[in-house]
Design a protein around this motif. Sequence first.
Motif, mmCIF file in Angstrom:
data_model
loop_
_atom_site.group_PDB
_atom_site.id
_atom_site.type_symbol
_atom_site.label_atom_id
_atom_site.label_comp_id
_atom_site.label_asym_id
_atom_site.label_seq_id
_atom_site.Cartn_x
_atom_site.Cartn_y
_atom_site.Cartn_z
ATOM 1 N N PRO A 136 -8.426 -3.243 19.794
ATOM 2 C CA PRO A 136 -7.962 -3.141 18.409
ATOM 3 C C PRO A 136 -7.244 -1.845 18.065
ATOM 4 C CG PRO A 136 -10.303 -2.689 18.530
ATOM 5 C CD PRO A 136 -9.877 -3.091 19.911
ATOM 6 N N GLU A 137 -7.254 -0.885 18.967
ATOM 7 C CA GLU A 137 -6.638 0.414 18.661
ATOM 8 C C GLU A 137 -5.111 0.320 18.636
ATOM 9 O OE1 GLU A 137 -10.481 0.604 20.705
ATOM 10 O OE2 GLU A 137 -8.520 -0.126 21.383
ATOM 11 N N THR A 138 -4.488 1.223 17.898
ATOM 12 C CA THR A 138 -3.020 1.283 17.865
ATOM 13 C C THR A 138 -2.492 1.663 19.242
ATOM 14 O OG1 THR A 138 -3.073 1.961 15.550
ATOM 15 C CG2 THR A 138 -1.035 2.376 16.759
ATOM 16 N N PRO A 139 -1.435 1.021 19.723
ATOM 17 C CA PRO A 139 -0.894 1.361 21.044
ATOM 18 C C PRO A 139 -0.491 2.829 21.131
ATOM 19 C CG PRO A 139 0.045 -0.698 20.252
ATOM 20 C CD PRO A 139 -0.718 -0.115 19.113
ATOM 21 N N ASP A 140 -0.648 3.400 22.332
ATOM 22 C CA ASP A 140 -0.262 4.782 22.582
ATOM 23 C C ASP A 140 1.210 4.876 22.957
ATOM 24 O OD1 ASP A 140 -2.924 5.645 22.256
ATOM 25 O OD2 ASP A 140 -3.373 5.178 24.361
ATOM 26 N N GLY A 141 1.758 6.073 22.811
ATOM 27 C CA GLY A 141 3.063 6.387 23.372
ATOM 28 C C GLY A 141 4.265 5.881 22.622
ATOM 29 N N LEU A 142 4.095 5.408 21.389
ATOM 30 C CA LEU A 142 5.244 4.944 20.623
ATOM 31 C C LEU A 142 6.061 6.134 20.119
ATOM 32 C CD1 LEU A 142 3.512 2.146 18.528
ATOM 33 C CD2 LEU A 142 5.258 1.796 20.285
ATOM 34 N N PRO A 143 7.396 6.014 20.122
ATOM 35 C CA PRO A 143 8.215 7.086 19.552
ATOM 36 C C PRO A 143 7.860 7.335 18.090
ATOM 37 C CG PRO A 143 9.565 5.520 20.770
ATOM 38 C CD PRO A 143 8.206 4.922 20.672
ATOM 39 N N ALA A 144 8.104 8.560 17.634
ATOM 40 C CA ALA A 144 7.732 8.936 16.263
ATOM 41 C C ALA A 144 8.375 8.017 15.234
ATOM 42 C CB ALA A 144 8.128 10.389 15.998
ATOM 43 N N GLY A 145 9.581 7.562 15.493
ATOM 44 C CA GLY A 145 10.272 6.717 14.527
ATOM 45 C C GLY A 145 9.657 5.348 14.359
ATOM 46 N N LEU A 146 8.754 4.976 15.267
ATOM 47 C CA LEU A 146 8.112 3.666 15.188
ATOM 48 C C LEU A 146 6.673 3.752 14.689
ATOM 49 C CD1 LEU A 146 9.368 2.096 18.554
ATOM 50 C CD2 LEU A 146 10.444 2.031 16.302
ATOM 51 N N ALA A 147 6.263 4.915 14.258
ATOM 52 C CA ALA A 147 4.861 5.111 13.857
ATOM 53 C C ALA A 147 4.475 4.244 12.674
ATOM 54 C CB ALA A 147 4.611 6.584 13.524
ATOM 55 N N GLY A 148 5.447 3.896 11.828
ATOM 56 C CA GLY A 148 5.144 3.078 10.655
ATOM 57 C C GLY A 148 5.225 1.590 10.908
ATOM 58 N N GLY A 149 5.410 1.198 12.182
ATOM 59 C CA GLY A 149 5.549 -0.216 12.504
ATOM 60 C C GLY A 149 4.213 -0.941 12.599
ATOM 61 N N HIS A 150 4.296 -2.248 12.806
ATOM 62 C CA HIS A 150 3.110 -3.098 12.755
ATOM 63 C C HIS A 150 2.687 -3.477 14.177
ATOM 64 C CE1 HIS A 150 4.496 -2.979 8.733
ATOM 65 N NE2 HIS A 150 5.392 -3.946 8.851
ATOM 66 N N TRP A 151 2.146 -2.498 14.894
ATOM 67 C CA TRP A 151 1.919 -2.640 16.322
ATOM 68 C C TRP A 151 0.503 -3.097 16.640
ATOM 69 C CZ3 TRP A 151 6.268 -2.359 18.984
ATOM 70 C CH2 TRP A 151 7.349 -1.687 18.394
ATOM 71 N N VAL A 152 0.371 -3.831 17.727
ATOM 72 C CA VAL A 152 -0.936 -4.285 18.196
ATOM 73 C C VAL A 152 -0.902 -4.340 19.719
ATOM 74 C CG1 VAL A 152 -0.343 -6.742 18.087
ATOM 75 C CG2 VAL A 152 -2.732 -6.047 17.890
ATOM 76 N N ARG A 153 -2.035 -4.072 20.330
ATOM 77 C CA ARG A 153 -2.117 -4.123 21.783
ATOM 78 C C ARG A 153 -2.271 -5.576 22.256
ATOM 79 N NH1 ARG A 153 -4.110 0.732 24.434
ATOM 80 N NH2 ARG A 153 -4.399 2.420 22.917
ATOM 81 N N PRO A 154 -1.489 -6.013 23.242
ATOM 82 C CA PRO A 154 -1.775 -7.313 23.854
ATOM 83 C C PRO A 154 -3.158 -7.269 24.488
ATOM 84 C CG PRO A 154 -0.031 -6.147 25.058
ATOM 85 C CD PRO A 154 -0.314 -5.356 23.838
ATOM 86 N N THR A 155 -3.985 -8.278 24.188
ATOM 87 C CA THR A 155 -5.424 -8.198 24.450
ATOM 88 C C THR A 155 -5.931 -9.442 25.176
ATOM 89 O OG1 THR A 155 -5.785 -6.781 22.519
ATOM 90 C CG2 THR A 155 -7.674 -8.042 23.301
#
Length: 481
Positions: free
Chosen positions: A352-371
């Motif tokens: 459930p954690e936010t994915p690591d390593g995303l560029p700063a410009g994508l920090a506000g996106g709606h990201w999820v880890r494939p699980t």
Amino acid sequence: MRDPRNPGLYLGGRWSDRTDRLPVDDPATGERIGSVPAATGDDVDAAVGAARGAFDGWSAADPAERAAVLDRFADAMTARETELAHTVTAEMGAPRDFSLRVQVRLAVDVLRAQAALARTFPFEEAIPDGPPARVVREAAGVVAAITPWNYPLYQIAAKVGPALAAGCPVVLKPSGVAPLNAFLLAACADDAGLPPGLLSVVSGSGRVVGEALAAHPGVDMVSFTGSTGAGQHVMRTAAGTVKRVALELGGKSAAVALPDADLAAAVEATVASAFTNTGQTCTALTRLLVPAARYDEAVAAAVRAGGRYTVGDPAQPGDHLGPCASAAQRDTVVDYIRLGVKEGARVVVGGPETPDGLPAGLAGGHWVRPTVLAGAEAGMRVVREEIFGPVLCLLPYEDEEAALRLANDSDFGLSGAVWSQDPDRAAAFARRMRTGRVEINGGAFNLNAPTGGYKQSGLGRELGRWGLEEFCETKTLQGVR
């Protein structure tokens, strides 16, 4: 169409500005990228009126003429395919390569396939036995198409293509999450010279526009793709005028690896199905059933396969996954992953954690880890309910009869898969699955074959001649050969 990111309504072949607007955001960044009009009941009336005005001439046109218009429509989409793909990527987050290959080109292929079918479809046929009689298949009338955000352009094409081929004008209500591509499609209709009234696009909320279309006495048929709950509401609303309803709804599809299956291939293909389009696919295989004796082997294979998937900027090339299409959908997926852990499943890939390593410009996106969740059991909500995100549940079974019971133990029946070294064995098992489509050993998608659901996955079929038939009424002429 002055501004593709801030279009007006498209009513009967004309563009019409509106002051009230609804925002459209980029799910990779969370930033505003445009807006669409908030249509009213009066706008719905105007769109339906334009469609009714076009119906007589279009339904009476020679099928070859309708086919030629569809081919020009497909040509116009191909001419704008890069713009269409960029638009889908920007508004719903599908990576650009996937958007071009699947979101756009598959939609074009559907239009071309329906054009070809219109030229050969038996709109009339004689009954060979008994007294003289002839069956005539006629256009059902004005169609309201209510489409989703996950494959926005393809789902539009899967309704607009066969509807136009059958002789039905269409009033289209696209999803509010990803509506811009629908207006760009309307511009393609202009480019192709579609007769006025054959296609209108009215954006807005389901409560206002969707309900107005479903209840409208001038609409003869509603074709809806979306959640089961929303489909039930459409069906209830449409019942007041006893109009035809076609529904493609939710799924919780099972892939079954029989004891003799190539387990590595079955796991890899099922993980790919569960994760494609960030899991936002109604036909996704989200339950993997494997023999209990090989369960640990399957979990290890899922860890290897699932661990190769990464998330990344959808505007960049590559095979990575994009974000969820909205913050609400991201939150739903994360909540389900946490629920699965609470229910007793264990996370072996993702979490459930936010994915690591995303560029700063994508920090506000709606990201999820494939699980991937191991230790899943049949009664868990994560096993029974549609998550609509990249989450795969692994379940063990003792024998084939138990596997069949598990596969069929669902409120849904949209898709499925069977794996076996013996294709006949796999096909025999597939025939017993209560679902509308089954892949045998990774059988490829055929857009000339029907797709649709059993149980709460919907009513009717899309694609191929079965999809065209959905938009036809059947009439018998007695005394005529």
